[in-house]
Design a protein around this motif. Structure first.
Motif, short mmCIF file in Angstrom:
data_model
loop_
_atom_site.label_atom_id
_atom_site.label_comp_id
_atom_site.label_asym_id
_atom_site.label_seq_id
_atom_site.Cartn_x
_atom_site.Cartn_y
_atom_site.Cartn_z
N ILE A 114 0.85 -1.20 0.00
CA ILE A 114 0.00 0.00 0.00
C ILE A 114 0.89 1.24 0.00
N PRO A 115 0.79 2.09 -1.02
CA PRO A 115 1.60 3.31 -1.01
C PRO A 115 1.12 4.25 0.08
N GLN A 117 0.61 7.34 -0.07
CA GLN A 117 -0.38 8.29 -0.58
C GLN A 117 -1.80 7.75 -0.49
N THR A 118 -1.92 6.41 -0.50
CA THR A 118 -3.26 5.83 -0.48
C THR A 118 -3.91 5.96 0.90
N VAL A 119 -3.13 5.96 1.96
CA VAL A 119 -3.74 6.10 3.29
C VAL A 119 -3.62 7.53 3.82
N MET A 120 -2.78 8.32 3.15
CA MET A 120 -2.44 9.65 3.66
C MET A 120 -3.65 10.55 3.92
N ILE A 121 -4.55 10.64 2.96
CA ILE A 121 -5.64 11.61 3.07
C ILE A 121 -6.62 11.25 4.19
N PRO A 122 -7.15 10.00 4.21
CA PRO A 122 -8.03 9.65 5.34
C PRO A 122 -7.30 9.64 6.67
N LEU A 123 -6.01 9.25 6.66
CA LEU A 123 -5.26 9.20 7.92
C LEU A 123 -5.20 10.59 8.55
N LEU A 209 7.34 13.39 3.89
CA LEU A 209 5.93 13.68 3.67
C LEU A 209 5.08 13.55 4.93
N PRO B 52 -7.64 3.76 7.75
CA PRO B 52 -7.54 4.80 6.71
C PRO B 52 -7.66 4.24 5.29
N MET B 55 -11.29 3.65 4.76
CA MET B 55 -11.94 4.96 4.62
C MET B 55 -11.67 5.53 3.23
N LYS B 249 6.70 5.15 -6.75
CA LYS B 249 6.17 5.97 -5.66
C LYS B 249 6.98 7.25 -5.45
N PHE B 278 -4.56 18.40 -1.28
CA PHE B 278 -4.24 19.46 -0.34
C PHE B 278 -4.14 20.84 -0.97
N SER B 290 -5.68 7.92 -5.44
CA SER B 290 -4.76 7.14 -4.63
C SER B 290 -5.12 5.65 -4.63
N PHE B 294 -2.69 2.72 -5.86
CA PHE B 294 -2.47 1.46 -5.13
C PHE B 294 -2.62 0.26 -6.06
#
Lengths: 273, 315
Positions: A114-115, A117-123, A209, B52, B55, B249, B278, B290, B294
């Motif tokens: 999982i990159p 960036q894929t979890v970044m926004i919801p995290l 990041l 996350p 989500m 990446k 952002f 995103s 993935f």
């Protein structure tokens, strides 16, 4: 093997390539002690006069001691936590071979693709709710969550090769499960623990990041954040920029040169498993 | 007699009950210790990565903008936008894919070459290995700044001194030089890392196999391509996997070296996602991108691992 003429030629080629690899460091070092006009005239020459004023200016501008301590604090606490939780979990998963352990292990490991960036926004949203933004402990908790996959994978692979007899003996002697793990097993894991520490240090110390998103307060800036903030403010002011870069890379280069054998071994062990 | 029997029955009943509870106790103890050891890792992992991620899957079907609390379900709208009305994402994807192909190839070739070099009995072997690996310990962000200086100021100075056309190119100033600039820095950073993995593999080769091949007259190129490379194919699987995922990446190095420019020509997917979320505040669209990111990363890496695994031979 004797030292032949062909080996000598190979040696010379190797040295030539090594010099090529080092040239960027030469440029950075030499120009970090020049005045700005001198850099613009000729960036390849030795400095006419060695100036340390760039360093003293930048030292305060990026608050280097603070940034260094922040980086150190984040890296060390994250790694201690990662080592503790992932070694403990890996040991139980290996020693309890059932369906649940298998499934958990597969989930832990497969998440490695999982990159960020894929979890970044919801995290970011989630951590806002949980109060993890703008705090050192917040980012440390995130590193626990991100670091556990690879570290657990490495510990898991190593523990599979450790025989169980000593653990059984300790248990018969009345040792508790925690006692068995911390007194008997954990010391045996030393080589792979070193690998885990090294790989995580290189990652967390240099990470950009996640701190950028989480540590917005200037007082909490790590070295990469402080450096990029300086570059954003003093664009193309290379006298200051290069001094900041030298300050930024010295700690990690010193760490590497000091422990290079272990680091290279650790990186090898970490990628082959 | 009857009472005695009853008593016995009762006795065994009590006995089994007692044993059962002992069994249960052991079991509970086991479950408790399992939880105590595994739960901390699992909890942090689930909270930081799994929740996350799930989500994100959900938000990718919404019009979430990050500010208003109203999150509206819009189905596949975001994905439709990405595929039909977002040329910038398409450009980022193409740039990243092209960058990945070129840099993965070069990094592994250089890394393997360096490993072969250091596999000789050189006197400066340890120093050389240290030097080749050193760029890898510096983070991508700082490396990008360092090379920004070298490309724009250092190369220009060398060009003035030597008149070599290569150094007089407008480095980072146009699409081509910016692309190759990132490739050069990536190779400089990563080939030492790959070298270290290849060295370990080369040292693991059984010497008697090499001797036997040499006895049969295998030399140089044949020895390399027919014996050595097939024997260390697993290390190629690892190196390709690592470089593919790292190149695909790419973010830090890209942001500090070119910032995605000139004219967004070197904007990686990771930067594009960051900007979408952002800067443009399109969180829903950003998460949709995103998720596609993935899928692409996992597709590339699993495809590559399957491909190289198939060719690996047991030595």
């Amino acid at each position: 093997m004797s030292y032949k003429k062909s080996t000598f030629i190979v040696e010379l080629i190797g040295i030539a390539i090594a010099i090529l690899f080092l040239v960027p460091f030469y440029f950075v070092l030499v120009n970090s002690v020049k005045s700005f006009p001198e850099i613009l005239v000729n960036a390849a020459s030795f400095p006419n006069k060695v100036l340390f004023s760039n360093f003293s200016k930048v030292w305060g501008l990026i608050n280097f001691p603070k940034a260094f301590l922040n980086s150190l604090l984040v890296t060390v606490t994250s790694i201690v936590g990662i080592v503790v939780i992932s070694s403990m979990a890996a040991w139980k998963l290996v020693r309890t071979p059932n369906k649940l352990s298998q499934i958990l292990f597969i989930i832990f490991v497969s998440s490695m693709v999982i990159p960020f960036q894929t979890v970044m926004i919801p995290l970011l949203k989630l951590s806002g709710t949980l109060g993890l933004i703008n705090s050192i402990h917040g980012i440390v908790i995130m590193y626990f969550g991100f670091g556990v996959s690879l570290s657990l994978f490495l510990f898991h692979g190593f523990i599979k090769t450790v025989p169980t007899e000593i653990e059984e003996a300790a248990r018969i002697d009345g040792c508790s499960e925690f006692g068995v793990f911390w007194r008997i097993v954990f010391p045996i894991l030393k080589p792979i623990t070193a690998t885990v520490i090294i790989l995580n240090t290189l990652w967390i110390w240099n990470d950009y990041l996640l701190p950028l998103l989480v540590l917005q307060n200037p007082d909490l800036r790590t070295i990469p954040l402080a450096t990029s903030a300086l570059f954003a403010q003093y664009q193309k002011q290379w006298d200051m920029g290069l001094a900041a870069l030298v300050l930024g890379i010295v700690p990690i280069i010193a760490f590497f040169l000091f422990l290079q054998k272990h680091i290279i071994k650790g990186v090898q062990a970490g990628s082959i498993k | 007699m009857e009472t005695k029997l009853k008593q016995k029955e009762l006795h065994t009943h009590v006995k089994t009950k007692f044993f059962m509870s002992a069994d249960k106790k052991v079991k509970i103890k086991k479950v408790l210790s399992y939880t105590a050891f595994v739960a901390p890792a699992a909890l942090f992992f689930i909270m930081i990565q799994i929740i996350p991620f799930l989500m994100g899957v959900y938000y990718s079907f919404t019009s979430w903008n990050g500010v208003s609390s109203a999150v509206e379900w819009i189905g596949l709208e975001n994905y439709k936008t990405i595929f039909t009305g977002d040329p910038e994402f398409y450009n980022s994807f193409m740039f990243t894919a092209k960058f990945m192909l070129v840099s993965v190839l070069l990094t592994n070739v250089i890394g393997f070459g360096l490993a072969l070099l250091l596999n000789e009995a050189l006197k400066t072997r340890n120093i050389l290995r240290t030097v080749f690996f050193m760029p890898n310990v510096i983070g991508g962000l700082l490396l990008g700044f360092i090379w920004q200086f070298i490309f724009t100021k250092g190369f220009a100075s060398v060009g003035n001194l030597t008149d070599i056309p290569f150094f007089k190119l407008p480095w980072l100033g146009n699409e081509q030089t910016a692309f190759w600039g990132i490739v050069i820095v990536f190779c400089w950073q990563m080939s030492g890392y790959m070298m270290v993995i290849f060295i370990a593999a080369l040292q693991g080769i059984d010497n008697s196999l090499l001797e036997a091949a040499k006895m049969d007259g295998a030399k140089g190129w044949t020895l390399l391509t027919k014996i050595i490379i097939p024997l260390i194919l697993p290390s190629f699987t690892i190196c390709l996997f690592l470089t593919i995922s790292m190149a695909f990446k790419i973010y830090d190095l890209n942001i500090s070296l070119t910032g995605g420019g000139p004219f967004n020509s070197t904007q990686s997917i990771a930067i594009n996602i960051y900007q979408e979320a952002f800067h443009n505040n399109n969180y829903g669209l950003g998460t949709a991108k995103s998720i596609l990111f993935f899928i692409a990363v996992s597709a590339f890496t699993t495809f590559q691992v399957m491909l190289t695994k198939k060719r690996e031979v047991e030595a």
